[in-house]
Design a protein around this motif. Structure first.
Motif, PDB file in Angstrom:
ATOM      1  N   THR A   1       0.827  -1.204   0.000  1.00  0.00           N
ATOM      2  CA  THR A   1       0.000   0.000   0.000  1.00  0.00           C
ATOM      3  C   THR A   1       0.865   1.260   0.000  1.00  0.00           C
ATOM      4  O   THR A   1       0.615   2.202  -0.758  1.00  0.00           O
ATOM      5  N   ALA A   2       1.880   1.269   0.850  1.00  0.00           N
ATOM      6  CA  ALA A   2       2.757   2.437   0.947  1.00  0.00           C
ATOM      7  C   ALA A   2       3.473   2.699  -0.374  1.00  0.00           C
ATOM      8  O   ALA A   2       3.572   3.844  -0.830  1.00  0.00           O
ATOM      9  N   GLU A   3       3.955   1.636  -1.013  1.00  0.00           N
ATOM     10  CA  GLU A   3       4.703   1.806  -2.263  1.00  0.00           C
ATOM     11  C   GLU A   3       3.788   2.246  -3.398  1.00  0.00           C
ATOM     12  O   GLU A   3       4.192   3.058  -4.236  1.00  0.00           O
ATOM     13  N   PHE A   4       2.574   1.719  -3.448  1.00  0.00           N
ATOM     14  CA  PHE A   4       1.612   2.124  -4.472  1.00  0.00           C
ATOM     15  C   PHE A   4       1.439   3.638  -4.465  1.00  0.00           C
ATOM     16  O   PHE A   4       1.465   4.302  -5.517  1.00  0.00           O
ATOM     17  N   LEU A   5       1.283   4.209  -3.294  1.00  0.00           N
ATOM     18  CA  LEU A   5       1.090   5.648  -3.169  1.00  0.00           C
ATOM     19  C   LEU A   5       2.393   6.417  -3.402  1.00  0.00           C
ATOM     20  O   LEU A   5       2.401   7.469  -4.049  1.00  0.00           O
ATOM     21  N   ALA A   6       3.501   5.882  -2.913  1.00  0.00           N
ATOM     22  CA  ALA A   6       4.787   6.556  -3.070  1.00  0.00           C
ATOM     23  C   ALA A   6       5.190   6.673  -4.534  1.00  0.00           C
ATOM     24  O   ALA A   6       5.794   7.668  -4.958  1.00  0.00           O
ATOM     25  N   ASP A   7       4.838   5.669  -5.329  1.00  0.00           N
ATOM     26  CA  ASP A   7       5.214   5.671  -6.745  1.00  0.00           C
ATOM     27  C   ASP A   7       4.490   6.750  -7.542  1.00  0.00           C
ATOM     28  O   ASP A   7       4.979   7.188  -8.589  1.00  0.00           O
ATOM     29  N   ILE A   8       3.340   7.164  -7.079  1.00  0.00           N
ATOM     30  CA  ILE A   8       2.617   8.242  -7.753  1.00  0.00           C
ATOM     31  C   ILE A   8       3.434   9.529  -7.667  1.00  0.00           C
ATOM     32  O   ILE A   8       3.450  10.340  -8.606  1.00  0.00           O
ATOM     33  N   MET A   9       4.152   9.713  -6.558  1.00  0.00           N
ATOM     34  CA  MET A   9       5.030  10.875  -6.421  1.00  0.00           C
ATOM     35  C   MET A   9       6.333  10.689  -7.192  1.00  0.00           C
ATOM     36  O   MET A   9       6.898  11.639  -7.748  1.00  0.00           O
ATOM     37  N   LEU A  10       6.821   9.466  -7.239  1.00  0.00           N
ATOM     38  CA  LEU A  10       8.106   9.178  -7.881  1.00  0.00           C
ATOM     39  C   LEU A  10       8.035   9.220  -9.403  1.00  0.00           C
ATOM     40  O   LEU A  10       8.981   9.676 -10.057  1.00  0.00           O
ATOM     41  N   CYS A  11       6.934   8.766  -9.987  1.00  0.00           N
ATOM     42  CA  CYS A  11       6.875   8.486 -11.423  1.00  0.00           C
ATOM     43  C   CYS A  11       7.290   9.652 -12.324  1.00  0.00           C
ATOM     44  O   CYS A  11       8.065   9.456 -13.273  1.00  0.00           O
ATOM     45  N   PRO A  12       6.827  10.883 -12.106  1.00  0.00           N
ATOM     46  CA  PRO A  12       7.252  11.971 -12.991  1.00  0.00           C
ATOM     47  C   PRO A  12       8.758  12.212 -12.970  1.00  0.00           C
ATOM     48  O   PRO A  12       9.368  12.468 -14.015  1.00  0.00           O
ATOM     49  N   LEU A  13       9.358  12.100 -11.799  1.00  0.00           N
ATOM     50  CA  LEU A  13      10.802  12.306 -11.692  1.00  0.00           C
ATOM     51  C   LEU A  13      11.563  11.147 -12.300  1.00  0.00           C
ATOM     52  O   LEU A  13      12.638  11.321 -12.889  1.00  0.00           O
ATOM     53  N   GLU A  14      11.019   9.931 -12.165  1.00  0.00           N
ATOM     54  CA  GLU A  14      11.643   8.761 -12.776  1.00  0.00           C
ATOM     55  C   GLU A  14      11.620   8.892 -14.297  1.00  0.00           C
ATOM     56  O   GLU A  14      12.591   8.523 -14.978  1.00  0.00           O
ATOM     57  N   ALA A  15      10.531   9.431 -14.847  1.00  0.00           N
ATOM     58  CA  ALA A  15      10.441   9.625 -16.298  1.00  0.00           C
ATOM     59  C   ALA A  15      11.517  10.584 -16.781  1.00  0.00           C
ATOM     60  O   ALA A  15      12.170  10.348 -17.811  1.00  0.00           O
ATOM     61  N   ILE A  16      11.724  11.665 -16.044  1.00  0.00           N
ATOM     62  CA  ILE A  16      12.762  12.636 -16.409  1.00  0.00           C
ATOM     63  C   ILE A  16      14.140  12.006 -16.298  1.00  0.00           C
ATOM     64  O   ILE A  16      14.990  12.148 -17.189  1.00  0.00           O
ATOM     65  N   LYS A  17      14.381  11.279 -15.211  1.00  0.00           N
ATOM     66  CA  LYS A  17      15.687  10.660 -14.987  1.00  0.00           C
ATOM     67  C   LYS A  17      16.038   9.664 -16.091  1.00  0.00           C
ATOM     68  O   LYS A  17      17.145   9.712 -16.650  1.00  0.00           O
ATOM     69  N   VAL A  18      15.115   8.773 -16.393  1.00  0.00           N
ATOM     70  CA  VAL A  18      15.387   7.749 -17.404  1.00  0.00           C
ATOM     71  C   VAL A  18      15.608   8.390 -18.775  1.00  0.00           C
ATOM     72  O   VAL A  18      16.522   8.013 -19.514  1.00  0.00           O
ATOM     73  N   LYS A  19      14.781   9.365 -19.110  1.00  0.00           N
ATOM     74  CA  LYS A  19      14.925  10.055 -20.394  1.00  0.00           C
ATOM     75  C   LYS A  19      16.288  10.745 -20.475  1.00  0.00           C
ATOM     76  O   LYS A  19      16.972  10.701 -21.492  1.00  0.00           O
ATOM     77  N   GLN A  20      16.686  11.367 -19.394  1.00  0.00           N
ATOM     78  CA  GLN A  20      17.969  12.076 -19.350  1.00  0.00           C
ATOM     79  C   GLN A  20      19.146  11.114 -19.441  1.00  0.00           C
ATOM     80  O   GLN A  20      20.132  11.383 -20.116  1.00  0.00           O
ATOM     81  N   GLN A  21      19.032   9.965 -18.773  1.00  0.00           N
ATOM     82  CA  GLN A  21      20.146   9.035 -18.713  1.00  0.00           C
ATOM     83  C   GLN A  21      20.303   8.189 -19.965  1.00  0.00           C
ATOM     84  O   GLN A  21      21.410   7.738 -20.274  1.00  0.00           O
ATOM     85  N   THR A  22      19.211   7.937 -20.672  1.00  0.00           N
ATOM     86  CA  THR A  22      19.275   6.984 -21.779  1.00  0.00           C
ATOM     87  C   THR A  22      19.281   7.636 -23.159  1.00  0.00           C
ATOM     88  O   THR A  22      19.195   6.948 -24.172  1.00  0.00           O
TER      89      THR A  22
END
Length: 309
Positions: free
Chosen positions: A128-149
């Motif tokens: 439950t905690a991770e499901f909610l935490a990922d909603i906050m993480l996802c936009p930054l993860e998209a930027i990070k992966v795009k930047q790195q790859t």
């Protein structure tokens, strides 16, 4: 797992102040640790997208330094990593403490169930905690992966990355990887917290003295050991989804649905391709997880709360 309120240095367990303290501990544990392994993450993400790019981590770093503008380039994506995983750490650790207690005190959950089947409490709370935490993480993860790859990098910093993705693809682009992120992070966190709790429980059961008789430093050492062993399991369980997150954020077509993109990418890389970069990730996640528990429990001990486990 006790569900009885206690007081430690004016912080009463299972109060708003307690959860706020655990949330802060999660930020301190996750943001800096994930940022510190950005060089490993950079090579890992690029190898997931193109396994022929580098022969080793060292060769990858040398290539990046020599061709992309110096040593600082091995930390490509560090800004998005720090912000994203600080937010995720807040939700994950604070949320886990909240839901662990919440699920333990539901009207239909007996003390005997909590005592004898605690693994289900750990699994439910962490998921439950991770499901909610990922909603906050996802936009930054998209930027990070795009930047790195992308080479040269798609953007130079978080704010430029957000602006470019929003301008080119709109807000929905920040969540195009949410499903594979959940598939990566929720099993990862369920294994991370549940295996940690059970490993630490087993360690304390083998010791000749009770946990309460150990010094804070000794208890934190147990947390560090349990964290590293749990991290190895986390890396293996979540790695295929981690590969898909990198692939989808890097190469999903605007006209594709999530299932279409997943099927296309899987046909390209096959089952073996889902394990590209696993040795690097075991080192990275094992180190990350152990130091996160070390920092988190050190912080809890510092403010007067009991260590985890």
């Amino acid at each position: 797992m006790s569900i009885t309120s206690q007081k430690r240095n004016n912080i009463e367990l299972y109060t708003n102040k307690f959860y706020a303290t655990c949330t802060l501990g999660g930020i301190i544990a996750c943001g800096p640790t994930h940022s510190s392994v950005t060089p490993l993450d950079l090579v890992k993400c690029r190898l997931q997208v193109d396994p022929t790019l580098y022969k080793s981590n060292l060769q990858g770093w040398k290539t990046i330094v020599s061709t992309e503008g110096g040593f600082s380039k091995v930390f490509t994506g560090v800004g998005a990593t720090f912000i994203g995983y600080s937010l995720q750490g807040a939700g994950k650790y604070g949320g886990y403490e909240f839901f662990k207690h919440y699920y333990s005190t539901l009207s239909f959950v007996t003390p005997e169930f909590v005592q004898n089947h605690s693994v289900w409490i750990y699994l439910g709370a962490s998921a439950t905690a991770e499901f909610l935490a990922d909603i906050m993480l996802c936009p930054l993860e998209a930027i990070k992966v795009k930047q790195q790859t992308t080479m040269p990098p798609f953007c130079n910093n978080v704010f430029q990355g957000f602006s470019k993705i929003y301008t080119q693809e709109g807000l929905k682009a920040f969540y195009k990887g949410i499903v594979p992120l959940w598939f990566r992070q929720i099993p990862y966190t369920m294994v991370k917290f549940t295996s940690f709790e059970k490993i630490v429980e087993a360690i304390y059961a083998k010791l000749p003295v009770k946990k309460s008789e150990l010094s804070p430093l000794q208890q934190i050492s147990v947390s560090f050991t349990g964290g590293y062993l749990a991290g190895i399991l986390c890396a293996i369980v979540s790695h295929p989804a981690d590969v898909m997150v990198s692939k989808i954020n890097n190469g999903r077509k605007a006209t594709e649905s999530m299932s279409q993109a997943t099927n296309r990418i899987y046909k390209q890389i096959g089952f073996k391709g889902l394990w590209n970069g696993l040795p690097v990730r075991i080192v990275m996640i094992g180190t990350l997880t152990s130091f996160q528990w070390l920092i988190y429990d050190s912080f809890k001990a510092y403010v007067g709360l009991p260590t985890s486990g």
